[in-house]
Scaffold this active site. Structure first.
Site, mmCIF file in Angstrom:
data_model
loop_
_atom_site.group_PDB
_atom_site.id
_atom_site.type_symbol
_atom_site.label_atom_id
_atom_site.label_comp_id
_atom_site.label_asym_id
_atom_site.label_seq_id
_atom_site.Cartn_x
_atom_site.Cartn_y
_atom_site.Cartn_z
ATOM 1 N N LYS A 204 41.119 49.534 41.598
ATOM 2 C CA LYS A 204 42.243 48.582 41.560
ATOM 3 C C LYS A 204 43.578 49.309 41.639
ATOM 4 O O LYS A 204 44.453 48.963 42.437
ATOM 5 C CB LYS A 204 42.148 47.730 40.285
ATOM 6 C CG LYS A 204 43.132 46.586 40.239
ATOM 7 C CD LYS A 204 44.441 47.013 39.604
ATOM 8 C CE LYS A 204 45.461 45.886 39.666
ATOM 9 N NZ LYS A 204 46.760 46.338 39.124
ATOM 10 N N ASP A 223 42.516 42.454 40.867
ATOM 11 C CA ASP A 223 42.651 42.465 39.409
ATOM 12 C C ASP A 223 42.186 41.122 38.867
ATOM 13 O O ASP A 223 41.646 40.309 39.609
ATOM 14 C CB ASP A 223 44.096 42.764 39.009
ATOM 15 C CG ASP A 223 45.041 41.691 39.516
ATOM 16 O OD1 ASP A 223 44.580 40.592 39.874
ATOM 17 O OD2 ASP A 223 46.253 41.934 39.559
#
Length: 277
Positions: A204, A223
């Site tokens: 991420k 996310d």
DNA sequence: TCGCAGGTGGTCG
DNA sequence: CGACCACCTGCG
């Protein structure tokens, strides 16, 4: 000194500075934003297509703010392309119509997004603020406020966890020190694999660094908010990250990162406004 | 008080 | 590989 840009479309300071891509711009009472980037302080206000950058010369604009604000990219065209490929994203694009992907300093993106993991936005901002004041270098004073840059990789590499304790980074302090060492030794990362190899950087955060620091527009950071919006709008299981990645690549292609920002901003802000979870 | 927040690294199976 | 779980800190 002020620099003025007229006739801007697809541009909105709230959308740009509140869509989660940066943590160093502060909204003033008059609605303008003040911040520091690439060693310069600026204050920006925008109304009716006119952007006013205070504390900026024409040279600053041409060398820094023009590219920082991604003004050379045609977002109108991009939005038409995304809408044509995907009916579902329409509302998200309208909601965040003024979003631009800032072309930030790579090192700043690395530090910012390592700090952002498993963390709240006010605290992320506080950490970056503390880190700059304690260990960064003085950039200047604007309207009575001192501004500092982030510490360099070399500076971070030289610090101990004890020294960093006042910054309140928590367990992320050792990630930052280690990353400082890695960048000092191996140089600044240039692609996803090199970014991912940094300590404290997973998929991420690596995608955020690639998108916001390396201008890799195909990066699609996933996310919790993107998981939620992908579930809500496209019916994905929230754990099905692989499925989301494949979908983004197929549906949005090289513009995945821009699509992600519309979706993220829509989910995070619109749903909050409307009292949904 | 305790869970949780814009995840990651380590450890198992 | 995929599934867990601990982890600094501060706030509700």
């Amino acid at each position: 000194m002020k620099y003025v840009v007229d006739g801007l479309k697809d541009f909105n300071l709230d959308h740009i500075f509140d869509c989660g891509q940066c943590f160093r711009w502060k909204k003033e009472e008059n609605g303008s934003y003040t911040g520091v980037a690439k060693g310069k302080i600026a204050n920006m206000s925008f109304e009716d297509g006119t952007l006013i950058i205070d504390n900026s010369t024409e040279k600053d604009f041409n060398e820094i703010w023009k590219s920082y604000l991604d003004l050379d990219r045609n977002y109108g065209e991009i939005k038409e392309f995304l809408k044509a490929n995907d009916q579902v994203i329409n509302d998200a694009i309208e909601y965040g119509q003024g979003i631009r992907i800032l072309q930030q300093d790579v090192w700043e993106a690395i530090v910012s997004f390592i700090i952002s993991q498993n963390n709240h936005i006010p605290r992320i901002k506080g950490c970056i603020d503390n880190l700059s004041k304690e260990f960064g270098s003085f950039v200047g004073n604007y309207k009575g406020v001192d501004y500092y840059s982030l510490p360099s990789p070399e500076k971070l590499a030289s610090l101990s966890e004890e020294e960093l304790a006042p910054v309140k980074l928590g367990y992320r302090a050792k990630y930052l020190i280690e990353t400082g060492k890695q960048v000092t030794e191996k140089g600044m990362p240039k692609n996803y694999e090199e970014v991912l190899a940094l300590t404290g950087v997973g998929p991420k955060v690596a995608n955020c660094i690639c998108l916001f620091g390396l201008a890799k527009m195909d990066s699609f950071p996933i996310d919790v908010w993107v998981k939620r919006v992908m579930n809500k709008l496209y019916g994905f299981e929230e754990k099905d990250v692989k499925g989301m990645e494949a979908f983004a690549k197929e549906r949005f292609g090289d513009l995945g990162g821009i699509a992600q920002q519309y979706l993220f901003y829509y989910m995070r802000n619109f749903s909050n406004e409307n009292g949904e979870k």
